[in-house]
Scaffold this active site. Structure first.
Site, mmCIF file in Angstrom:
data_model
loop_
_atom_site.group_PDB
_atom_site.id
_atom_site.type_symbol
_atom_site.label_atom_id
_atom_site.label_comp_id
_atom_site.label_asym_id
_atom_site.label_seq_id
_atom_site.Cartn_x
_atom_site.Cartn_y
_atom_site.Cartn_z
ATOM 1 N N ASP A 248 12.232 52.015 -64.127
ATOM 2 C CA ASP A 248 12.305 50.609 -64.501
ATOM 3 C C ASP A 248 12.016 50.445 -65.981
ATOM 4 O O ASP A 248 11.930 51.429 -66.724
ATOM 5 C CB ASP A 248 11.397 49.752 -63.628
ATOM 6 N N LYS A 270 12.989 45.343 -63.560
ATOM 7 C CA LYS A 270 11.650 44.796 -63.445
ATOM 8 C C LYS A 270 11.172 44.125 -64.701
ATOM 9 O O LYS A 270 10.151 44.468 -65.250
ATOM 10 C CB LYS A 270 10.639 45.836 -63.007
ATOM 11 N N MET A 383 -0.488 42.673 -67.990
ATOM 12 C CA MET A 383 0.495 41.602 -67.814
ATOM 13 C C MET A 383 -0.070 40.251 -68.252
ATOM 14 O O MET A 383 0.149 39.245 -67.596
ATOM 15 C CB MET A 383 0.934 41.504 -66.336
HETATM 16 N N1 SAH Z 1 1.111 50.939 -63.423
HETATM 17 C C1 SAH Z 1 1.015 50.526 -64.809
HETATM 18 C C2 SAH Z 1 0.873 49.043 -64.981
HETATM 19 C C3 SAH Z 1 2.076 48.272 -64.545
HETATM 20 S S1 SAH Z 1 1.898 46.557 -64.807
HETATM 21 C C4 SAH Z 1 -0.151 51.268 -65.467
HETATM 22 O O1 SAH Z 1 -0.921 51.948 -64.773
HETATM 23 O O2 SAH Z 1 -0.276 51.169 -66.694
HETATM 24 C C5 SAH Z 1 2.701 46.340 -66.347
HETATM 25 C C6 SAH Z 1 1.704 46.078 -67.449
HETATM 26 O O3 SAH Z 1 1.107 47.277 -67.861
HETATM 27 C C7 SAH Z 1 2.322 45.516 -68.705
HETATM 28 O O4 SAH Z 1 2.522 44.126 -68.621
HETATM 29 C C8 SAH Z 1 1.268 45.861 -69.720
HETATM 30 O O5 SAH Z 1 0.194 44.959 -69.656
HETATM 31 C C9 SAH Z 1 0.778 47.184 -69.221
HETATM 32 N N2 SAH Z 1 1.406 48.316 -69.924
HETATM 33 C C10 SAH Z 1 2.163 49.279 -69.415
HETATM 34 N N3 SAH Z 1 2.526 50.165 -70.360
HETATM 35 C C11 SAH Z 1 1.964 49.749 -71.500
HETATM 36 C C12 SAH Z 1 1.934 50.230 -72.845
HETATM 37 N N4 SAH Z 1 2.565 51.351 -73.206
HETATM 38 N N5 SAH Z 1 1.222 49.546 -73.754
HETATM 39 C C13 SAH Z 1 0.559 48.443 -73.428
HETATM 40 N N6 SAH Z 1 0.550 47.941 -72.200
HETATM 41 C C14 SAH Z 1 1.238 48.573 -71.241
#
Ligand code: SAH
Length: 469
Positions: A248, A270, A383
């Site tokens: 995604d 997504k 998020m």
């Molecule tokens: N499973 C993921 C989270 C998914 S929810 C994890 O463990 O990180 C999606 C959110 O994750 C985004 O809205 C953001 O807040 C955060 N996120 C994911 N990758 C990111 C990145 N490289 N830098 C900053 N925030 C990130």
């Protein structure tokens, strides 16, 4: 080829090591791992060799080397720091026709020892002809990282079934296909996880069924926050074996580069508001692909079990009896913290850390405010960029001081990483002014102050003070 590679059976065979220091010790250990009957000649032994001699694991000849000690030996190692002695050992070996290795001296050795990756019974030996041992060692390190720790068990397991598989599949091609599906599928996974019982059961099932269709499986793989160096070995291996990869928006393009070239890639979208595929469809798609016998990798940003809906996805798989595995990834909070220089806990500033989502549910952010506004605690909001104003206001309204330091980290760990800092009061403004967009994390708490000194990866844009580093 300057050297002829062989694997020699040394169990119970007499071998001689000349020298009693650390180098000799290493060679003795190696010979002992092949269960050779080792004799060590040296006037003095390091403590561990002494202990081995005391325990009867090796025989110690207390004294100097002389040529007749070679009689009856299958293999000899000269490991003294006296080149004259080493030369004498080499010469005695040449005269008596017994192979001698002089450590780090290929010119006078009749054999050299390779760098080894040991997953017994699987052993990989590699050599650069004695010229550049460091290169062999570097290569070995790469192989070590490529070959799963449980691979030796897999080799042993497969050997137990060799005759039966041969009897079952007369045709060589059919046998090859069968073994490939076993060695790269759920049977191998079970063996490497140490679950022999499940592996045997699956193997029996496969041997008994007339239909040779491979069993599919789904791997829910955490791809980490975006920087490919932060993948786990397991994630990388699965990406390189996959038949199909579902990914995604959160999965960085650099990560997709690492997927097996001829694997099918399916984008399941997504963006927060408009899911390209509803969750239920993603679940059903995975079930269908696995039922077709394909190895499906479902790549998820960060960690699949941290705001990743990983739980929901595998519930559907479990309900359909599809084999699955979950591979943890570095969650973006850990990635952002490390790469922005913001420790999530710190003995002086934060004794606990809480991960929450700032995603609205039924048009409001429903969080446990008394728990979130406690002092000496770091809060990481996933998020939360689009709801930052509402979030920060709520923190303040529930008693968190308006001047509490806060940061937003965008595209953490990637080349596009950006960190902007401010306070609970200023952060929404700061986010708007800098045009910060998802994916980004908000970090709230005193620990944010540390970024000023601890950030090492990218420039920090700080409000209202500007820091350059
Ligand atoms: N499973 C993921 C989270 C998914 S929810 C994890 O463990 O990180 C999606 C959110 O994750 C985004 O809205 C953001 O807040 C955060 N996120 C994911 N990758 C990111 C990145 N490289 N830098 C900053 N925030 C990130």
């Amino acid at each position: 080829m300057d050297y002829f590679p062989i694997f020699m059976k040394l169990r119970g065979e007499p071998c001689l090591v000349v020298g009693g220091g650390e180098v000799a010790l290493r060679k003795v250990r190696l010979l002992r791992s092949a269960e050779a009957a080792v004799t060590v000649v040296a006037p003095e032994l390091v403590a561990e060799l002494r202990a081995m001699a005391g325990a009867g694991e090796i025989r110690h000849v207390d004294g100097r080397f002389s040529g007749e000690q070679l009689a009856g030996m299958r293999l000899v190692v000269a490991a003294t720091d006296d080149r004259r002695v080493n030369l004498a050992v080499a010469e005695a070996g040449r005269v008596q026709g017994i192979p001698v290795n002089v450590v780090d001296d290929p010119d006078i050795s009749s054999y050299i020892t390779p760098a080894i990756v040991d997953r017994s019974p699987l052993v990989i030996a590699l050599s650069t002809g004695g010229g550049v041992p460091v290169l062999a060692r570097l290569l070995r390190a790469r192989l070590e990282s490529l070959i799963p720790a449980g691979f030796g068990r897999l080799a042993g397991f497969a050997a137990r079934f060799r005759d039966r598989v041969k009897a079952r599949f007369g045709d060589v091609e059919a046998r090859r296909i069968f073994w490939e599906s076993v060695l790269e599928g759920p049977v191998a996974d079970a063996v490497m996880l140490g679950n022999d019982e499940a592996a045997c059961a699956e193997m029996e099932k496969r041997l008994a069924s007339a239909d040779d269709k491979p069993t599919g499986a789904v791997y829910l793989v955490g791809a980490g926050p975006g920087n490919p160096d932060l993948l786990t070995f397991r994630a990388l291996r699965l990406m390189q074996q996959a038949d199909v990869v579902l990914y995604d928006k959160l999965v960085a393009p650099e990560l997709l580069e690492l997927v097996r070239r001829d694997a099918e890639r399916i984008y399941v979208g997504k963006a927060r508001a408009n899911h390209a595929l509803p969750q239920e469809d993603i679940n059903q798609l995975m079930v269908r692909l696995a039922q077709e016998g394909r190895r499906v990798v479902r790549l998820k940003g960060g960690d699949p079990f941290t705001f990743g809906r990983g739980g929901e996805e595998i519930e559907t798989l479990a309900a359909h009896g599809i084999p699955f595995e979950v591979v943890p990834g570095i969650t973006s909070a850990s990635g952002a913290a490390a790469y922005a220089g913001i420790p999530l806990t710190h003995r002086d500033y934060a004794q606990s850390v809480v991960f929450v989502t700032g995603h609205r549910k039924d048009d409001s952010i429903d969080l446990d405010w008394p728990a979130l506004t406690r002092p000496e605690q770091t809060v990481v909001v996933y998020m939360g960029v689009s709801t930052a104003r509402e979030l920060c206001d709520a923190f303040i309204a529930h008693g968190k001081p308006a001047e509490t330091p806060a940061a937003v980290v965008e595209w953490a760990t990637t080349a596009r990483q950006r960190t902007v800092t401010g306070t609970l009061a200023s952060l929404p403004e700061v986010i708007a002014r800098h045009g910060v967009q998802s994916p980004a994390l908000i970090i709230i708490g005193e620990v944010v102050k540390l970024a000023e000194t601890l950030s090492w990866y990218r420039r920090i844009e700080s409000e209202p003070v500007t820091i350059r580093n």
